[in-house]
Design an enzyme around this catalytic site. Structure first.
Site, PDB file in Angstrom:
ATOM      1  N   SER A  83      -2.583  -4.427  -6.386  1.00 23.35           N
ATOM      2  CA  SER A  83      -2.012  -3.064  -5.701  1.00 23.35           C
ATOM      3  C   SER A  83      -2.070  -3.834  -4.004  1.00 23.35           C
ATOM      4  O   SER A  83      -1.368  -4.502  -3.875  1.00 23.35           O
ATOM      5  CB  SER A  83      -3.134  -2.085  -5.885  1.00 23.35           C
ATOM      6  OG  SER A  83      -2.884  -0.984  -5.231  1.00 23.35           O
ATOM      7  N   ASP A 180       3.712   3.115 -13.706  1.00 23.03           N
ATOM      8  CA  ASP A 180       3.024   3.190 -12.592  1.00 23.03           C
ATOM      9  C   ASP A 180       3.493   4.201 -11.677  1.00 23.03           C
ATOM     10  O   ASP A 180       4.616   4.277 -11.093  1.00 23.03           O
ATOM     11  CB  ASP A 180       3.217   1.917 -11.706  1.00 23.03           C
ATOM     12  CG  ASP A 180       2.070   1.455 -10.747  1.00 23.03           C
ATOM     13  OD1 ASP A 180       1.892   2.559  -9.939  1.00 23.03           O
ATOM     14  OD2 ASP A 180       1.674   0.651 -10.662  1.00 23.03           O
ATOM     15  N   HIS A 213      -0.991   2.165 -13.034  1.00 23.54           N
ATOM     16  CA  HIS A 213      -1.479   1.512 -11.703  1.00 23.54           C
ATOM     17  C   HIS A 213      -2.931   1.063 -12.223  1.00 23.54           C
ATOM     18  O   HIS A 213      -3.526   1.944 -12.800  1.00 23.54           O
ATOM     19  CB  HIS A 213      -1.370   2.148 -10.600  1.00 23.54           C
ATOM     20  CG  HIS A 213      -1.664   1.466  -9.337  1.00 23.54           C
ATOM     21  ND1 HIS A 213      -0.602   0.841  -8.909  1.00 23.54           N
ATOM     22  CD2 HIS A 213      -2.584   1.606  -8.621  1.00 23.54           C
ATOM     23  CE1 HIS A 213      -0.902   0.289  -7.498  1.00 23.54           C
ATOM     24  NE2 HIS A 213      -2.215   0.482  -7.465  1.00 23.54           N
TER      25      HIS A 213
END
Length: 251
Positions: A83, A180, A213
């Site tokens: 991330s 995601d 994610h």
């Protein structure tokens, strides 16, 4: 296999701690003989970019100076993170020895020999128009960069790994989930394509179907397989580096 791996975690540059992230990957790599270093960095809103990447480079400097005390090889460094940590991983790989990000330690060697960003943020400018409401850019303006995109676009460009792609980039393994919902997979595809068009080193790209994610934070069959893939990528990068060093010594 002796090498070094540093994990840069973080969610949105504002939260996260080294005790919470990348554990499946680091546990696996440590069992395979890697010396792993988990590094924290200053968080926003208290921190303002580029303090985040400065801290990553400070960690790299520390590793180069001290990792031999723990059995590691200071000449080979692989960096990984997810991330916001993926953004910092990519940026670390593409800004080696950049004095802008090394205030007070400009002469330190901050090159890395491999980079593995997980579901990273590669563009601060939304050049592909994936965020029509500009919510992410406004977040960066208020919390992370603290500058106005309309008047200081260059700051957002320089913070974007897409804008820093270079021919002498280290080997990259870009990993992203196809589903995601926080960082569009299209950005990862575009970043990997840009790297492949310019970098002289190998660029691998893995897009995991049905993955969200932060998919590898917890142990799962998917996590186990991608961790094994990273292990194989790093082993190949390390072997190629060793061969290159031997050729250089022979010459």
């Amino acid at each position: 296999l002796l090498g070094v791996c540093t994990a840069a975690g973080g969610l949105g540059w504002t939260i996260g701690h080294k005790r919470q992230q990348a554990l499946p990957l680091m546990n696996h790599l440590a069992a395979r003989g890697w010396v792993c270093v988990a590094a924290n960095y200053r968080l926003s809103p208290r921190a303002t970019f580029p303090e985040h990447i400065v801290d990553v480079k400070l960690a790299i400097r520390w590793i180069r100076e001290h990792i031999s005390e723990y059995g590691g090889d200071a000449r080979f460094l692989a960096v990984t993170g997810g991330s916001a940590g993926g953004h910092l991983t990519a940026l670390a790989g593409l800004t080696a020895n950049d004095p802008e990000y090394q205030p007070g330690f400009e002469n330190a060697d901050t090159r890395v020999q491999a980079a593995v960003p997980f579901y990273g943020v590669y563009d601060f400018t939304d050049r592909q128009g994936l965020d029509p409401r500009r919510g992410f850019v406004r977040f960066l303006e208020r919390i992370v960069i603290k500058k106005k995109f309309a008047t200081e676009r260059e700051a957002f460009e320089r913070a974007s790994p897409m804008s820093r792609v270079r021919s002498d980039a280290p080997p990259f393994f870009v990993i992203h989930g196809a589903l995601d919902s926080l960082v569009p997979v299209q950005d990862a595809r575009h970043f990997a394509a840009l790297l492949r068009s310019q970098s002289q080193a190998p660029v691998c790209y893995a897009e995991l179907s049905h993955a969200q994610h932060a998919f590898e934070v917890f142990h799962s069959l998917r996590t186990r397989n991608i961790v094994r893939g990273v292990d194989r990528f790093l082993a190949a990068a390390y072997a190629a580096w060793v061969a290159s060093e031997r050729s250089r010594d022979a010459a």
